[in-house]
Scaffold this motif. Structure first.
Motif, mmCIF file in Angstrom:
data_model
loop_
_atom_site.group_PDB
_atom_site.id
_atom_site.type_symbol
_atom_site.label_atom_id
_atom_site.label_comp_id
_atom_site.label_asym_id
_atom_site.label_seq_id
_atom_site.Cartn_x
_atom_site.Cartn_y
_atom_site.Cartn_z
ATOM 1 N N HIS A 86 0.560 -1.468 0.194
ATOM 2 C CA HIS A 86 0.160 -0.054 0.149
ATOM 3 C C HIS A 86 0.687 1.178 0.228
ATOM 4 N N HIS A 144 0.917 3.314 -4.347
ATOM 5 C CA HIS A 144 -0.076 3.123 -4.437
ATOM 6 C C HIS A 144 -1.242 3.665 -3.880
ATOM 7 N N GLY A 145 -2.389 4.783 -4.236
ATOM 8 C CA GLY A 145 -3.586 4.744 -4.050
ATOM 9 C C GLY A 145 -4.466 4.515 -3.778
ATOM 10 N N SER A 146 -5.196 4.905 -2.958
ATOM 11 C CA SER A 146 -7.043 4.204 -2.771
ATOM 12 C C SER A 146 -7.377 4.722 -2.704
ATOM 13 N N GLY A 147 -8.641 4.637 -3.609
ATOM 14 C CA GLY A 147 -9.570 5.111 -3.483
ATOM 15 C C GLY A 147 -9.562 6.799 -4.588
ATOM 16 N N HIS A 149 -7.437 9.015 -2.974
ATOM 17 C CA HIS A 149 -6.481 9.025 -1.733
ATOM 18 C C HIS A 149 -5.138 9.064 -2.809
ATOM 19 N N ALA A 177 -1.253 7.882 -3.550
ATOM 20 C CA ALA A 177 -0.197 7.318 -3.088
ATOM 21 C C ALA A 177 0.810 7.798 -0.797
ATOM 22 N N ASN A 223 -1.640 12.388 2.387
ATOM 23 C CA ASN A 223 -2.000 10.067 2.305
ATOM 24 C C ASN A 223 -1.898 10.034 3.031
ATOM 25 N N ALA A 269 -3.491 6.720 4.660
ATOM 26 C CA ALA A 269 -3.058 5.694 4.723
ATOM 27 C C ALA A 269 -3.646 5.127 6.551
ATOM 28 N N ARG A 298 -7.127 4.042 7.280
ATOM 29 C CA ARG A 298 -7.211 2.834 6.539
ATOM 30 C C ARG A 298 -7.159 1.956 7.228
ATOM 31 N N TYR A 299 -5.744 1.962 6.893
ATOM 32 C CA TYR A 299 -4.796 0.106 7.248
ATOM 33 C C TYR A 299 -5.350 -0.241 8.862
#
Length: 636
Positions: free
Chosen positions: A583, A586-589, A591, A593, A625, A629, A632-633
């Motif tokens: 993760h 790389h971005g997610s949604g 957001h 990286a 970001n 993250a 999120r994680y």
């Protein structure tokens, strides 16, 4: 971890001070003769009760699936679980008190012991002399104490880990670099392509915030409110400099946000030679990144004991959520502690003392950052310069410790214009790269100088593999990790025959540094508001070094604390967790990286490449970001 010592302790200390003593110091004799009224005070380190259990709980407290996740300990809880028992402390204290010494517990594992000089020497089996420097230059002390020989201690010290404080020589260096005049680019250098603010070399924290995407947090009202930043330092400073800096860039800060705590009597008045510019920039940078955070400056004398005691105060008080330190030295010097330790006649291993202190900080949720050094992959060669000594791949302490985040440095995109011998030369940095001044090789060639004479080798961000600190579990199995290199032996060629100072262990599975990096190259560096003890106030440009990155990261941690609603603990768990799970880059949604992979440049010994490397760690942060993250994680 075998190594050879081929030099007397006094000669080794001279190397550590990197020639600070222009002439051999004068031995004034025993302390009680040269300074009859002087008492001696030492810090005794005891071993933790169960380091393995503490390390296991540290993993649990940073594992989202654990029921103990973020159940950080208070100092009293840490002491009850893992510190030496009250009975053990009482037993050691009783022996020392019976010998005529006063004893005070100053940390979970530390005792402060003091008494008349003769009594202290007899108890610890050390003959301590007073030395007077004939000529004092930067980093040296006019007068100091140091042990000259050891004998059998008068007190049973079998359960004591280390005795620290018989040697009062300055040992540590700030990791600050100022640009030499001959490497100064013309004033027309362009601004970076990634910021519309000040040109690199004149950056403020506002420019840093733009480049590393901190600004979105500010736009959400996150300025570090409720968080406290701690600065551990070995020089005093002028507080008005920091307030003037913050005011000049439009920050409205609380006039009561700063608290100064003197450790072991403090480091004395602000001084250029003592390193006051370091403390100044630490406060300006950390407090500028997080303008609503409070700041506590823990300032101590530049001695091994002062450093240890300052860390102990900052950790035991538990007032700071994030701690930054920008002083250090080659880890082998700390392995030796540059002094005879009366315990069994062995060297005092300060590295273990740091380990225990920083483990406590991590268990309390304190996020610690240390500058990784400014001598590239050859940390020792700042203290032991070429050509008298040879190149040795080496790393800095305390950035080498497992429970601290080692801050590296990069060079941001810019075009530098020079005029060697009246001819224009442009040096283009097209993309953010690891900081290493190899890119100035062409300039030095035009000036008719080799890299050493030109002053560019081995300047760069500190990085490599520890020869003494084992690889932490969060780095295990991560691609890019290396073991300590073979053939690393420090040799003094000024002697006939050349004298081997130290041989470092090869292929040791050691801690890799740095962990994360940001702009720190003086060519693309920062302004500092500073009141010189020699020339008064000025606004300095082209300051850099990993000294900047550590306090900047502490400021970022304060922002994350506010955003996430509490302490984040040891940041390395999250950084390496993001890389290990794919993760990081790389971005997610909506957001992007959380980390920017730095794949260009080197620090003279290690190249930047995809993923983790010993030049930039996991890369550089995209702070907004990274905040997303973590949310999120890591289940905040």
């Amino acid at each position: 971890m075998a190594f050879k010592m081929k030099m007397l302790a006094a000669a080794l200390a001279a190397v550590a001070a990197s020639g600070a003593m222009a002439a051999a110091p004068q031995d004034l004799g025993k302390v009680e003769q040269a300074a009859p009224a002087q008492k001696l005070t030492v810090t005794i380190a005891l071993s933790l009760r169960d380091r393995d259990a503490a390390a296991r709980y540290l993993q649990e407290v940073h594992t989202p699936s654990s029921p103990n996740y973020h159940q950080f300990l208070t100092p009293s809880e840490f002491r009850a679980r893992y510190a030496p028992s009250e009975a053990s402390v009482a037993k050691v204290s009783a022996r020392l008190q019976a010998a005529g010494l006063s004893v005070k517990r100053v940390g979970s594992t530390l005792l402060q012991v003091s008494g008349p000089a003769a009594t202290v020497q007899k108890a610890f089996g050390a003959e301590v002399h007073v030395f007077q420097n004939k000529a004092v230059v930067q980093g040296a002390a006019a007068r100091y104490t140091a042990p000259v020989r050891a004998s059998t201690p008068g007190v049973d010290l079998s359960d004591v880990q280390a005795v620290i404080g018989l040697d009062s020589r300055p040992h540590f260096r700030p990791h600050l670099r100022q640009l030499p005049n001959h490497l100064q680019a013309s004033m027309d250098k362009s601004a970076s392509a990634v910021t519309t603010g000040n040109a690199p070399g004149k950056w403020t924290v506002t420019d840093l915030a733009r480049h590393y995407n901190i600004t979105p947090l500010y736009n959400k009202g996150i300025h570090g409110k409720g968080a406290t930043i701690g600065i551990v330092t070995l020089a005093s400073f002028t507080p008005s400099d920091a307030f003037q800096y913050w005011s000049s860039i439009g920050l409205n800060t609380d006039p009561n946000r700063l608290t100064v705590v003197d450790i072991d009597g403090g480091p004395g008045a602000p001084s250029d030679d003592g390193g006051s510019s370091e403390t100044t920039l630490d406060v300006e940078q950390s407090g500028g990144i997080a303008p609503d955070a409070k700041i506590i400056v823990y300032q101590a004398p530049n001695t091994t004991q002062g450093f240890v005691d300052a860390f102990a105060k900052a950790i035991e008080s538990n007032a700071a959520d994030a701690l930054s330190v920008s002083w250090g030295e080659w880890e082998w010097f700390d392995q030796q502690a540059q002094a005879v330790n009366p315990v069994g006649g062995k060297s005092a291993n300060v590295l273990q003392t740091y380990h225990d202190l920083f483990l406590q900080a991590a268990l309390q949720g304190q996020t610690m950052f240390a500058a990784s050094g400014d001598s590239g992959a050859y940390d020792v060669n700042r203290a032991a310069p070429l050509p008298q000594y040879n190149k040795v791949l080496s790393v800095d302490s305390p950035a080498n410790q497992q429970f601290i985040t080692a801050a590296g440095a990069t060079t941001v995109p810019t075009t530098l214009t020079f005029h060697p011998n009246g001819k224009e030369m442009k040096v283009k940095i097209p993309t953010e790269r690891a900081w290493g001044w190899d890119y100035l090789g062409g300039l030095c060639k035009a000036l008719g100088k080799d890299p050493v004479a030109c002053g560019i080798f081995p300047v760069g961000d500190g990085g490599g593999v520890s020869s003494f600190i084992a690889r932490p579990f969060y780095q295990n199995w991560l691609p890019g990790m290396q073991n300590s290199p073979a053939g690393q032996q420090l040799v003094d060629s000024s002697q006939n025959p050349p004298q081997v100072v130290a041989t470092l262990p090869a292929n040791f599975k050691g801690r890799n540094v740095p962990d994360i990096s940001m702009n720190g190259d003086p060519e693309t560096g920062y302004v500092v508001y500073y009141t010189s003890s020699k020339t008064g106030f000025s606004i300095q440009t082209n300051n850099g070094g990993t000294s900047f990155v550590a306090p900047q990261l502490a400021g970022i941690a304060a922002l994350l604390n506010q955003s996430l609603g509490g302490r984040i603990g040891l940041l390395n768990f999250s950084l390496y967790g993001l890389v290990a799970t794919g993760h990081a880059y790389h971005g997610s949604g909506r957001h992007g990286a959380p980390l920017r992979d730095i794949t260009a440049g080197n620090n003279w010994g290690y190249n930047a490449h995809r993923g983790y490397d010993q030049a930039t760690g996991v890369g550089a942060p995209d702070v907004a970001n990274l905040d997303a993250a973590l949310q999120r994680y890591f289940w905040f």
